[in-house]
Structure formats: structure tokens, C-alpha cells
Design a protein around this motif. Structure first.
Motif, PDB file in Angstrom:
ATOM      1  N   ASN A  46      -5.195  -9.305 -76.264  1.00  0.00           N
ATOM      2  CA  ASN A  46      -5.409  -9.377 -74.824  1.00  0.00           C
ATOM      3  C   ASN A  46      -5.026 -10.728 -74.240  1.00  0.00           C
ATOM      4  O   ASN A  46      -4.775 -10.839 -73.031  1.00  0.00           O
ATOM      5  N   ILE A  51      -1.385  -9.841 -73.281  1.00  0.00           N
ATOM      6  CA  ILE A  51      -1.175  -8.751 -72.320  1.00  0.00           C
ATOM      7  C   ILE A  51      -2.055  -8.878 -71.078  1.00  0.00           C
ATOM      8  O   ILE A  51      -1.958  -8.046 -70.178  1.00  0.00           O
ATOM      9  N   ARG A  64      -0.506  -8.465 -67.601  1.00  0.00           N
ATOM     10  CA  ARG A  64      -0.064  -7.093 -67.346  1.00  0.00           C
ATOM     11  C   ARG A  64      -1.246  -6.188 -67.032  1.00  0.00           C
ATOM     12  O   ARG A  64      -1.139  -5.291 -66.185  1.00  0.00           O
ATOM     13  N   VAL A  72       4.298 -10.082 -80.179  1.00  0.00           N
ATOM     14  CA  VAL A  72       3.914  -9.083 -79.189  1.00  0.00           C
ATOM     15  C   VAL A  72       4.657  -9.303 -77.879  1.00  0.00           C
ATOM     16  O   VAL A  72       5.130  -8.353 -77.245  1.00  0.00           O
ATOM     17  N   LEU A  83       7.067  -6.543 -76.156  1.00  0.00           N
ATOM     18  CA  LEU A  83       6.848  -6.042 -74.799  1.00  0.00           C
ATOM     19  C   LEU A  83       8.130  -6.058 -73.962  1.00  0.00           C
ATOM     20  O   LEU A  83       8.136  -5.549 -72.839  1.00  0.00           O
ATOM     21  N   ASP A 111       5.928  -1.136 -73.156  1.00  0.00           N
ATOM     22  CA  ASP A 111       4.836  -1.729 -72.383  1.00  0.00           C
ATOM     23  C   ASP A 111       3.589  -1.785 -73.260  1.00  0.00           C
ATOM     24  O   ASP A 111       3.615  -1.420 -74.438  1.00  0.00           O
ATOM     25  N   TRP A 112       2.482  -2.257 -72.679  1.00  0.00           N
ATOM     26  CA  TRP A 112       1.259  -2.384 -73.482  1.00  0.00           C
ATOM     27  C   TRP A 112       0.727  -1.037 -73.927  1.00  0.00           C
ATOM     28  O   TRP A 112       0.063  -0.943 -74.960  1.00  0.00           O
ATOM     29  N   ARG A 113       1.039   0.026 -73.203  1.00  0.00           N
ATOM     30  CA  ARG A 113       0.599   1.360 -73.627  1.00  0.00           C
ATOM     31  C   ARG A 113       1.339   1.799 -74.907  1.00  0.00           C
ATOM     32  O   ARG A 113       0.735   2.328 -75.841  1.00  0.00           O
ATOM     33  N   LEU A 152       2.608  -0.198 -77.050  1.00  0.00           N
ATOM     34  CA  LEU A 152       2.109  -1.083 -78.104  1.00  0.00           C
ATOM     35  C   LEU A 152       0.860  -0.505 -78.752  1.00  0.00           C
ATOM     36  O   LEU A 152       0.747  -0.436 -79.988  1.00  0.00           O
TER      37      LEU A 152
END
Length: 429
Positions: A41, A44, A47, A166, A170, A174-176, A178
Motif C-alpha cells: 500500500n 499503490i 492510486r 511493483v 503497474l 493496475d492495482w486490481r 496486481l
């Protein structure tokens, strides 16, 4: 080659290689993922703020929910580890973490993300404690600090992966995406543990819940435990809160770094964390051979850790990388508390002893990470969406003061101890 059971394989170098392949590495994979989840976190966060609409307190709460669910499961975890063993418990929990990663990947609101993060925290709650339990089952007692330090370095690799790698990843997803990939990797880690790790040949501990709770009471009534707990909680909570979340925003708002520079600094921090785990175990192992115990080593490391935080709190060198290198090297000095407790208590209580400390550590980390965000939110946001340096100075400074109090108690309590290293379990604080 073992402390409680017959190791898989021959004695000597061949037996050690088998232990590494069949015990150390499978558990290390799960712990690697747990630290990646814990730290990601920090990268990210911008984002999440943009996509979900979070403020600093929301971000702190969302990230720290991991620690709350993690802490809430520590007491049952200790009982389960002593009752069913680390292999089965860790594999089952990692499946819960995979479910949490999938929920996080699909979440569209703060509440859904919190639910996913909470499931992740629950699922990786055994990453370290199950591994420590396995180490006490398979590796020789006099090598526990070194093996633990090498194992903790696997978490450092996870923290490293949660930084510049990371950020680079990205650029392709996207973070989803990931978190969807992390869900699949976590299921694979659970399967490897079930398929590879052997069951110890030692007898099955008592399965009576009353007996398990009685053992837990004995841990919480122990004098040495309460000498260690305050300083361990304060030190680890501050270290994990800074490294796992607030170092990134600090570097952006105080040092004025861009996202790629922030990711690079966080990578260096995680690299130093990894080196610090191994170095701490090696130093403790070497000093132990000349009669210097784990507690003096831990005390010296904590003192240096506090002095390094002074540089961060008062922003004496905001763009310098060396304070973050020292934070990484020293922040987990208190991890030496775990092998100390494993030596202090009998084998059938090591799971409960370590998780009894861990529940306090992670409750403290939840409170620290969330409270830092709440303190930072007391200052108005700047024009670029960041926060004033004074906000970070106050937030970090409060928890540095708490560490100082815990360290003073650690020193005072040491003068009151007259028991030999292996104290009786009925000693009361």
C-alpha cells in the motif's frame, strides 16, 4: 539436526539441504507474500486515493485493518499451531489470504477494500509464527536466532518486491490486476506447503482447549515476557507503520520526491530491512558464542533505531537515503524477542508464547498506523494534495516518545530480574 523430531534426510550437510528445501523454503514463500501484502500500500496509495477517494485517515485505517485482523487471530493461532502443527494451519490460512486478495481486486468502495484487506491479514496471520514453530521442530536449538534471521530476510524480499518492482509492474496493469495475480500466487504457496513439508514424528500435544488456555495464561503471567513486550510492541509497531505505509507519503511530501524516486527509496529501505534481518541473526549468533545474550543485542539495536528516527522526525536530512538505510537495518531488532521466548518456554508452549507477543505487536501496529494518519489529518492538505512536514513531525514524534518509554522499562525491568535464563513458568509479574 533437529530439536524435537527426526529431520527428513541424513545428518550433516545433506540433511541441512533437505531441511532448507522441505521446511525453510516452502514456509518462506508464504512469509514472502505476507510481507508483500503488508507493504504494497505504500506504493499503490496514490492510486487508491485517486480511484476510491480516500483521505489520510481512510488510507491509514484501510491499510491498518490488515494488522487488526492479523492481531485478532494470534491467540487462536498459537493454540492451533501447538495442536495441529504449522503445516496444516499455514496452508489453510493462505487460502483465506487468497480469497482476501480476490475481494480487494474486485472492490469498488472503501468498505469492500477493507473487507479484502481484513481477510488478507487473517490469512497471513500465521506467516511468521507457523514458520517459527516449524523451525523449532526441525532445526537445532542453538541455531534458532540465525535461522530465524535468515527466514525474516524472506519477508524483506517481499518488502523489496512491493516497491520499485511493483511500481514497474503497474506500468502494465493496475492495482486490481496486481491483487488478482497475488491471489493466484497465494493459492500456489498453500499447495506447495501441503505437498512438500513433512509432519514431525514427535507426539501430538494435548487437544484439550482448557489445557491450551492454561498454557496461554502461564505465558502472560511470565516475568520475562512482560520485560520484553512493551519495547517490542513500540519498536515493531513504529517500524512496520513507517515502512509499510507512511514512508512513501513522507518522501513525497517532506523530501519532495517524484513517484519513481519514492519507489527507489522504498526499495533501498526494503533492501536494508532484508540485510538487517540476516545481519541481526548473524550478530546474535556470533555474540552468543562468547556469552552475550539476545537481550543486550536487542537493547543496543533499539537504541540505535531510536536515534535514527530522531533524524527522520526532525527532518534533519530530508533527501538523504542513509537514514532510511539505517531504519531498514535496525527496525526489526526486536525480532530477537521471538527466539528468546522460544528458548525460555518449553517446546509445547513456543507457538502460544510467540503469538502471545505477536497479538500485542500487531494490535499496536494497527493503532500506530491508523493514529499516524489521524494525526496527519489534523493539518490541512497542501495545494498538491500532500501534507505539511509539521504533520509528519508530530505523527512520527509521538510514537518515538512511546518507544523511549518502552526502552526505559526494558532497562529498569532488567535490573529486577534475578532468575536464570530458563525461569520457572509459574513466575508472576
Amino acid at each position: 539436526m533437529t530439536s524435537q523430531s527426526t529431520a527428513p534426510g541424513d545428518d550433516g550437510a545433506s540433511g541441512l539441504v533437505r531441511l532448507v528445501l522441505r521446511v525453510f523454503l516452502p514456509f518462506a514463500g508464504g512469509y514472502y507474500l505476507s510481507y508483500l501484502y503488508r507493504s504494497v500500500n505504500a506504493v499503490i496509495a496514490p492510486r487508491l486515493v485517486r480511484d476510491i477517494g480516500l483521505d489520510a485517515a481512510d488510507l491509514g485505517l484501510l491499510t491498518s485493518v490488515y494488522f487488526l485482523s492479523f492481531a485478532a487471530f494470534q491467540i487462536p493461532l498459537g493454540i492451533l499451531l501447538d495442536r495441529f502443527g504449522p503445516r496444516r494451519v499455514q496452508a489453510a490460512l493462505l487460502c483465506v489470504a487468497a480469497l482476501g486478495a480476490a475481494v480487494f481486486a474486485l472492490g469498488g468502495t472503501r468498505e469492500w477494500l477493507m473487507a479484502g484487506r481484513a481477510l488478507i491479514g487473517l490469512g497471513v496471520a500465521g506467516g511468521l509464527m507457523a514458520s517459527f514453530k516449524a523451525i523449532t521442530q526441525w532445526f537445532p536449538r542453538d541455531r534458532w536466532p540465525l535461522v530465524n534471521g535468515c527466514f525474516l530476510a524472506m519477508g524483506g524480499l517481499g518488502a523489496m518486491s512491493a516497491t520499485a518492482p511493483v511500481e514497474a509492474l503497474l506500468g502494465y496493469t493496475d492495482w486490481r490486476g496486481l491483487f488478482a495475480g497475488l491471489a493466484l500466487a497465494t493459492v500456489a504457496a498453500a499447495g506447495i506447503i501441503l505437498a512438500v513439508v513433512p509432519e514431525p514424528a514427535s507426539g501430538t500435544p494435548s487437544r484439550h482447549v482448557a489445557g491450551a488456555l492454561d498454557g496461554l495464561k502461564r505465558v502472560y503471567r511470565d516475568r520475562l515476557f512482560w520485560r520484553i513486550a512493551p519495547v517490542a510492541v513500540a519498536g515493531m509497531a513504529a517500524g512496520m507503520s513507517i515502512q509499510g505505509l507512511w514512508a512513501g507519503p513522507w518522501l513525497r511530501d517532506v523530501a519532495g520526491l517524484d513517484p519513481q524516486q519514492v519507489a527507489s527509496y522504498l526499495f533501498v529501505l526494503a533492501l536494508a530491512l532484508t540485510v538487517g534481518f540476516v545481519a541481526g541473526g548473524m550478530v546474535a549468533d556470533l555474540l552468543g558464542r562468547v556469552g552475550i545474550g539476545l537481550m543486550p543485542v536487542m537493547g543496543g539495536g533499539l537504541l540505535l533505531f531510536g536515534l535514527t528516527q530522531v533524524v527522520i522526525v526532525f527532518q534533519l536530512h530530508p533527501t538523504g537515503v542513509w537514514p532510511w538505510v539505517l531504519i531498514g537495518l535496525l527496525s526489526n531488532t526486536t525480532a530477537l524477542a521471538y527466539p528468546e521466548l522460544s528458548r525460555h518456554f518449553p517446546p509445547d508452549l513456543t507457538g502460544r508464547a510467540n503469538t502471545a507477543l505477536n497479538v500485542l505487536v500487531f494490535l499496536g501496529t494497527f493503532a500506530t498506523q491508523y493514529a499516524m494518519g489521524a494525526i496527519i489529518d489534523l493539518w490541512p492538505q497542501q495545494g498538491d494534495g500532500g501534507y505539511a512536514p509539521a504533520a509528519y513531525r508530530s505523527a512520527f514524534g509521538v510514537f518515538l516518545a512511546l518507544q523511549a518509554v518502552g526502552f526505559l522499562w526494558f532497562l529498569v525491568a532488567s535490573r529486577k530480574e534475578t532468575e536464570p535464563p530458563e525461569v520457572q513458568l509459574d513466575n508472576k509479574y
